[in-house]
Design a protein around this motif. Structure first.
Motif: not given
Length: 469
Positions: A108, A115-116, A131, A165, A168-169, A171-172, A191
């Protein structure tokens, strides 16, 4: 958009000195066929690609040959690092593999945007957003402070993982909003993770993960993704009763106690249905004959005679056996007796256990048990049974925690250990430290003297037990 979820390949595993090369080669060939048969758009490997941080050369060859063969299938590959994997080993070919439609997320650490990942469908459109969360190393998400107790550390680390988490979520979601403008279909978000979720069923081959002081991650901390592909637990299962959060499990049995579980990979089909994806499990064939035979000597002999696995085995590929003998007596010729039952048969005994009918015994009743028949934890727990902690139960808890730290240190990749030891202590006003010595595997300065003495006694016990064995 079709996703195939697998994990825990453990390429390069040595199973009681036996190589799993042929099994892994057969599995990867089978997996390539499944990718083609089901027209899979993306293949997710949720951690533990390799069994050790220094995998043998043949394991790396299998890995790279598979990636090369996958290029003809028009399938995107996503490889996540696990607790068994070395970050540097996975990263050494990362730059090259990105030109082969393959994404490697070993840790990470680094830019969260990397990471997305946008996953394309067969038409080249955005079919899903991933993610990509690998095994989370504490140093990558949190800095510890002096003065925190165990509960506060668990809470802080759990919150940090949850926040990772969430970051990243979000950003997604932003990426989905930008991509969905050209399409009426809502793009699904996936994810991943390589950790122990609370309440899951493990097996003997699973190395306990203690992410700092966090022994299990609460499923409520996962983001509201459409599917969450997990790795680390070798038995396939849902998490918290939710079909869209699950472990795919390992593709081959990595210990004898996994033989009663059907190995599988998970096919996830996002067809635009508002009710969620269609999730189908695909059973993985057994590529090596393995069997656990239990009972007294007469029962074992009868089961060996009638075993289909043994009957169908060949000299080139013999059956691997775990024999559990139920007996009250210590038989000095037990190995020879069992071996005589296998004369003329294509089978090898990889593990031989004596099983007492009364499972719970004090250490004083186990003088004739061989050390190889006990796990490290069982030996330590047996030693603790000889101590009286009635008046100081908290002392027993402290000693158990220190022992767990020692086991974690032994099982930690040298690369992770070097990273932890490389963190510089910074002393601030009030005596705060960025990293406590206990997290670096050292005995804390405030460890009570009686605890240190008990640990030294436990060490002597190991030596004495080994001599008796």
């Amino acid at each position: 958009m079709k996703i195939l979820h697998t994990s825990d390949w453990h390429l390069g595993q040595s199973f009681f000195t036996k190589s799993r090369k042929n099994e892994h080669a057969a599995f990867l060939k089978w997996l390539l066929n499944e990718v083609e048969t089901h027209s899979v758009d993306a293949l997710i490997v949720a951690g533990d690609v390799f069994d050790t941080g220094t995998p043998p050369s043949y394991a790396r060859e299998l890995y790279h040959e598979f990636i090369g063969a996958l290029q003809t299938k028009k399938c995107t590959l996503i490889v996540l690092g696990g607790n068994h994997d070395s970050v540097s080993v996975l990263n050494e070919s990362k730059a090259l593999l990105k030109y082969l439609n393959s994404h490697v997320i070993a840790s990470t650490f680094g830019d969260a945007d990397d990471q997305v990942i946008t996953l394309e469908d067969s038409q080249g459109n955005c079919g899903a957003i991933l993610c990509a969360v690998p095994f989370i190393r504490p140093r990558d998400v949190i800095i510890s402070s002096a003065g925190q107790d165990a509960v506060e550390k668990r809470q802080a680390l759990g919150d940090a993982i949850k926040q990772h988490y969430a970051t990243l979520f979000q950003k997604a979601v932003s990426l989905r909003e930008a991509s969905s403008s050209a399409s009426d279909k809502l793009i699904p978000i996936i994810a991943t993770g390589h950790l122990t979720a609370l309440g899951v069923s493990q097996s003997e081959s699973v190395r306990d993960i203690y992410i700092g002081t966090l022994e299990g991650f609460d499923a409520s901390g996962f983001p509201p993704a459409d599917y969450i592909a997990l790795g680390h637990i070798h038995r396939p299962q849902k998490v918290a009763g939710k079909a869209h959060i699950r472990y795919s499990g390992s593709p081959i049995p990595l210990s004898f106690d996994e033989l009663n579980t059907q190995k599988q990979v998970v096919l996830v089909d996002f067809d635009g249905d508002e009710n969620g994806p269609e999730i189908t499990t695909i059973s993985v064939p057994r590529f090596q004959a393995m069997q656990v035979i239990k009972g007294d000597l007469a029962t074992i002999e009868q089961k060996i005679t009638t075993s289909d696995d043994i009957a169908n085995a060949t000299e080139a590929q013999p059956a691997w056996l775990c024999i559990e003998v139920e007996t009250q007596d210590y038989l000095t010729d037990l190995q020879q007796r069992i071996q005589q039952m296998l004369d003329g048969k294509h089978a090898e005994i990889l593990q031989l256990k004596r099983v007492r009918k009364q499972q719970v015994k004090r250490l004083s009743d186990k003088q004739n048990v061989q050390l190889s028949e006990l796990s490290v934890t069982e030996v330590f727990e047996a030693r603790l049974e000889l101590e009286n902690f009635d008046d100081t139960p908290e002392r027993m808890s402290r000693i158990s925690n220190l022992f767990a730290d020692a086991v974690e240190l032994v099982n930690t990749n040298q690369e992770d250990l070097d990273g932890q030891q490389g963190v510089q202590n910074s002393i601030q006003d009030g005596g705060k430290k960025s990293v406590q010595s206990s997290e670096l595997g050292e005995t804390p300065e405030n460890t009570p003297p009686e605890d240190t003495k008990s640990l030294q006694q436990a060490s002597l016990f190991f030596d004495e037990t080994e001599d008796k064995a």
